[in-house]
Design a protein around this motif. Structure first.
Motif, PDB file in Angstrom:
ATOM      1  N   ARG A   1     -14.789  44.236 -25.645  1.00 47.75           N
ATOM      2  CA  ARG A   1     -15.764  45.240 -26.074  1.00 47.75           C
ATOM      3  C   ARG A   1     -15.082  46.456 -26.700  1.00 47.75           C
ATOM      4  NH1 ARG A   1     -15.276  45.197 -20.641  1.00 47.75           N
ATOM      5  NH2 ARG A   1     -15.057  47.138 -19.452  1.00 47.75           N
ATOM      6  N   VAL A   2     -13.867  46.769 -26.245  1.00 52.51           N
ATOM      7  CA  VAL A   2     -13.107  47.861 -26.851  1.00 52.51           C
ATOM      8  C   VAL A   2     -12.630  47.452 -28.239  1.00 52.51           C
ATOM      9  CG1 VAL A   2     -11.062  49.324 -26.639  1.00 52.51           C
ATOM     10  CG2 VAL A   2     -12.393  48.753 -24.609  1.00 52.51           C
ATOM     11  N   LEU A   3     -12.171  46.221 -28.366  1.00 53.36           N
ATOM     12  CA  LEU A   3     -11.703  45.731 -29.656  1.00 53.36           C
ATOM     13  C   LEU A   3     -12.815  45.760 -30.704  1.00 53.36           C
ATOM     14  CD1 LEU A   3      -9.633  42.682 -28.389  1.00 53.36           C
ATOM     15  CD2 LEU A   3      -8.694  44.700 -29.517  1.00 53.36           C
ATOM     16  N   VAL A   4     -14.012  45.353 -30.302  1.00 51.09           N
ATOM     17  CA  VAL A   4     -15.138  45.347 -31.247  1.00 51.09           C
ATOM     18  C   VAL A   4     -15.446  46.769 -31.702  1.00 51.09           C
ATOM     19  CG1 VAL A   4     -17.598  44.872 -31.514  1.00 51.09           C
ATOM     20  CG2 VAL A   4     -16.130  43.208 -30.356  1.00 51.09           C
ATOM     21  N   GLU A   5     -15.498  47.712 -30.770  1.00 52.51           N
ATOM     22  CA  GLU A   5     -15.772  49.103 -31.130  1.00 52.51           C
ATOM     23  C   GLU A   5     -14.705  49.649 -32.066  1.00 52.51           C
ATOM     24  OE1 GLU A   5     -17.140  52.099 -28.402  1.00 52.51           O
ATOM     25  OE2 GLU A   5     -17.663  50.594 -26.900  1.00 52.51           O
TER      26      GLU A   5
ATOM     27  N   GLY B   1     -11.831  46.448 -10.895  1.00 51.13           N
ATOM     28  CA  GLY B   1     -10.630  47.165 -10.505  1.00 51.13           C
ATOM     29  C   GLY B   1      -9.777  47.671 -11.646  1.00 51.13           C
ATOM     30  N   ASN B   2     -10.162  47.365 -12.890  1.00 49.56           N
ATOM     31  CA  ASN B   2      -9.401  47.843 -14.039  1.00 49.56           C
ATOM     32  C   ASN B   2      -9.758  49.296 -14.346  1.00 49.56           C
ATOM     33  OD1 ASN B   2      -8.084  45.349 -14.609  1.00 49.56           O
ATOM     34  ND2 ASN B   2     -10.002  44.580 -15.481  1.00 49.56           N
ATOM     35  N   PRO B   3      -8.809  50.069 -14.876  1.00 51.86           N
ATOM     36  CA  PRO B   3      -9.081  51.481 -15.157  1.00 51.86           C
ATOM     37  C   PRO B   3     -10.001  51.678 -16.351  1.00 51.86           C
ATOM     38  CG  PRO B   3      -6.912  50.870 -15.958  1.00 51.86           C
ATOM     39  CD  PRO B   3      -7.430  49.688 -15.191  1.00 51.86           C
ATOM     40  N   ASP B   4     -10.615  52.855 -16.419  1.00 50.34           N
ATOM     41  CA  ASP B   4     -11.421  53.211 -17.580  1.00 50.34           C
ATOM     42  C   ASP B   4     -10.510  53.307 -18.804  1.00 50.34           C
ATOM     43  OD1 ASP B   4     -13.388  53.418 -15.688  1.00 50.34           O
ATOM     44  OD2 ASP B   4     -13.486  55.613 -15.737  1.00 50.34           O
ATOM     45  N   ILE B   5     -11.076  53.063 -19.973  1.00 52.54           N
ATOM     46  CA  ILE B   5     -10.323  53.181 -21.219  1.00 52.54           C
ATOM     47  C   ILE B   5     -11.029  54.165 -22.143  1.00 52.54           C
ATOM     48  CG2 ILE B   5      -9.520  51.982 -23.291  1.00 52.54           C
ATOM     49  CD1 ILE B   5      -9.171  49.494 -21.650  1.00 52.54           C
TER      50      ILE B   5
ATOM     51  N   VAL C   1     -13.343  56.204 -36.713  1.00 55.93           N
ATOM     52  CA  VAL C   1     -14.371  57.159 -36.314  1.00 55.93           C
ATOM     53  C   VAL C   1     -14.963  56.840 -34.951  1.00 55.93           C
ATOM     54  CG1 VAL C   1     -14.943  57.670 -38.713  1.00 55.93           C
ATOM     55  CG2 VAL C   1     -16.195  55.856 -37.508  1.00 55.93           C
ATOM     56  N   ALA C   2     -14.495  55.776 -34.310  1.00 57.89           N
ATOM     57  CA  ALA C   2     -15.049  55.386 -33.008  1.00 57.89           C
ATOM     58  C   ALA C   2     -14.543  56.302 -31.901  1.00 57.89           C
ATOM     59  CB  ALA C   2     -14.672  53.941 -32.698  1.00 57.89           C
ATOM     60  N   ASN C   3     -15.449  56.739 -31.065  1.00 58.33           N
ATOM     61  CA  ASN C   3     -15.112  57.519 -29.871  1.00 58.33           C
ATOM     62  C   ASN C   3     -15.390  56.620 -28.669  1.00 58.33           C
ATOM     63  OD1 ASN C   3     -14.503  59.449 -28.013  1.00 58.33           O
ATOM     64  ND2 ASN C   3     -16.183  60.825 -28.529  1.00 58.33           N
ATOM     65  N   ILE C   4     -14.339  56.007 -28.135  1.00 56.36           N
ATOM     66  CA  ILE C   4     -14.489  54.930 -27.155  1.00 56.36           C
ATOM     67  C   ILE C   4     -14.328  55.441 -25.732  1.00 56.36           C
ATOM     68  CG2 ILE C   4     -13.534  52.730 -26.364  1.00 56.36           C
ATOM     69  CD1 ILE C   4     -12.673  52.219 -29.271  1.00 56.36           C
ATOM     70  N   ASN C   5     -15.320  55.148 -24.905  1.00 59.68           N
ATOM     71  CA  ASN C   5     -15.260  55.430 -23.474  1.00 59.68           C
ATOM     72  C   ASN C   5     -15.860  54.240 -22.744  1.00 59.68           C
ATOM     73  OD1 ASN C   5     -14.363  58.415 -23.078  1.00 59.68           O
ATOM     74  ND2 ASN C   5     -15.860  58.512 -24.748  1.00 59.68           N
ATOM     75  N   VAL C   6     -15.002  53.385 -22.233  1.00 64.29           N
ATOM     76  CA  VAL C   6     -15.442  52.149 -21.593  1.00 64.29           C
ATOM     77  C   VAL C   6     -15.093  52.199 -20.115  1.00 64.29           C
ATOM     78  CG1 VAL C   6     -15.125  49.648 -21.500  1.00 64.29           C
ATOM     79  CG2 VAL C   6     -15.230  50.811 -23.710  1.00 64.29           C
ATOM     80  N   LYS C   7     -16.083  51.957 -19.281  1.00 63.05           N
ATOM     81  CA  LYS C   7     -15.892  51.946 -17.837  1.00 63.05           C
ATOM     82  C   LYS C   7     -15.148  50.687 -17.424  1.00 63.05           C
ATOM     83  CE  LYS C   7     -16.887  53.816 -13.749  1.00 63.05           C
ATOM     84  NZ  LYS C   7     -16.410  55.162 -13.355  1.00 63.05           N
ATOM     85  N   GLY C   8     -14.106  50.861 -16.628  1.00 65.04           N
ATOM     86  CA  GLY C   8     -13.341  49.720 -16.154  1.00 65.04           C
ATOM     87  C   GLY C   8     -14.122  48.865 -15.185  1.00 65.04           C
TER      88      GLY C   8
END
Length: 285
Positions: free
Chosen positions: A167-171, A198-202, A188-195
Motif C-alpha cells: 500500500r505504501v508502494l502504490v501511494e 507488530g510492524n512500525p508505522d511508516i 507529492v504523496a504525503n504517506i502515513n501508514v499505520k503498521g
C-alpha cells in the motif's frame, strides 16, 4: 568487466534488433513466497576507491532503490547502472524497439531478457572504455537466468533487497511527478501508514518541487493505479526465484525501509557498515 560484456552478448541468440523481432511476448513464472531472512550487518570489501564493490539492488517498482543506489554510487565512487534508465533512454529514441518498449511499459509488463541484456551490454562496454571498475546494478538481474549469467563471470558481493508494504508502494508511485523542463523527479504523496502485525508505522514526507517547477509537473503515463498494481504483481512473481537464488548463496540482505530518505539512509549505511565510512569521506572533503 570485459568478460561480463562478452557473456552478456553471447547469452543473446542474435543481434540487438533481431531480438526485438524474435521476442514478441513476455512470460511470467509463478512462485511461492519465501519468508525473509534477517541478515547480519554487511562488511563491504573495497579499497579506498571502491573498486571491489559489485553490488545488486533489488526491490519493487517505487521502493526507491534507484535513489539509494545512486547515493551509494556517489559515496563509494562506482557507477550506478539502472536498467530502468537504460530502457527510458531507449524509449526516447526513435525506431521499432522504442515502440515495442512503449507498449510493454504502458501495460505494466517486464521487458524481455534479450532486450535488457543487450542494453546492459552496450552500457558496460561504454563504461569499460571510460575506465570504470566495479558497479552497483539497479534492476538487474531480475530473472534467475540473468543472475546465472552474471554469476558466471563476476562475483557479486552483496544483494540488497529493499522492502516496503504494497500500500505504501502504490501511494509512492501514484505521487511521482517529473518536471517537464528540468527532468528532475519529485513526489507529492504525503504517506502515513499505520503498521500492522507488530510492524512500525511508516511516514514519508512529500518531495515537493521548487516554485519554478510547480507548473511544469507531469505524471508518467504508466503511473496509474491499475498499471502500478499490475507491475507489482508481475514483479512479485518474477522476483521470488531471484531472491531465493541469492539467499541460498548467503548474499541476500533484506532491508525493510523504516520511512523516507531521512530515516532510511542512516539505517541503511549502518546495516552496510558504511556509517563510519561516510563520516570519513565527509571529513576528507
Amino acid at each position: 568487466m570485459a568478460a561480463l560484456i562478452r557473456a552478456l552478448r553471447s547469452s543473446s541468440s542474435s543481434s540487438y534488433y533481431t531480438n526485438y523481432f524474435i521476442r514478441r511476448s513476455l512470460s511470467t513464472a509463478a512462485s511461492t513466497t519465501a519468508p525473509p531472512l534477517k541478515s547480519e550487518p554487511f562488511t563491504p570489501f573495497m579499497d579506498t576507491k571502491g573498486k571491489h564493490v559489485q553490488w545488486v539492488f533489488l526491490g519493487c517498482p517505487g521502493v526507491g532503490k534507484g535513489t539509494f543506489a545512486s547515493r551509494l554510487s556517489t559515496l563509494l565512487g562506482v557507477p550506478h547502472i539502472a536498467t530502468g534508465d537504460l530502457v527510458r533512454e531507449e524509449l526516447s529514441a526513435s525506431g521499432p524497439l522504442s515502440k515495442q518498449l512503449t507498449e510493454i511499459v504502458n501495460q505494466g509488463e517486464l521487458v524481455s531478457d534479450e532486450i535488457i541484456i543487450s542494453l546492459l551490454s552496450k552500457r558496460l562496454e561504454t563504461g569499460e572504455a571510460k575506465g570504470e571498475s566495479g558497479f552497483i546494478l539497479d534492476g538487474f538481474p531480475r530473472t534467475v537466468r540473468q543472475a546465472e549469467i552474471l554469476g558466471d563471470v563476476t562475483d557479486i558481493d552483496l544483494v540488497v533487497n529493499l522492502k516496503l508494504p504494497e500500500r505504501v508502494l502504490v501511494e509512492k508511485c501514484l505521487g511521482r511527478r517529473i518536471c517537464s523542463q528540468c527532468g528532475k523527479n519529485f513526489n507529492v504523496a504525503n504517506i502515513n501508514v499505520k503498521g500492522e502485525n507488530g510492524n512500525p508505522d511508516i511516514s514519508m514526507d512529500p518531495l515537493l518541487p521548487p516554485p519554478q517547477c510547480v507548473a511544469k509537473l507531469i505524471t508518467r503515463s504508466d503511473d496509474t493505479e491499475a498499471i502500478v498494481r499490475e507491475r507489482l504483481r508481475v514483479y512479485y512473481e518474477k522476483s521470488q526465484p531471484v531472491e531465493e537464488f541469492y539467499r541460498s548463496q548467503g548474499k541476500l540482505m533484506e532491508f525493510n525501509l523504516p520511512g523516507g530518505l531521512p530515516e532510511s539512509w542512516p539505517k541503511l549505511l549502518e546495516a552496510l557498515n558504511l556509517d563510519e565510512y561516510e563520516d570519513k569521506q565527509s571529513a576528507a572533503a
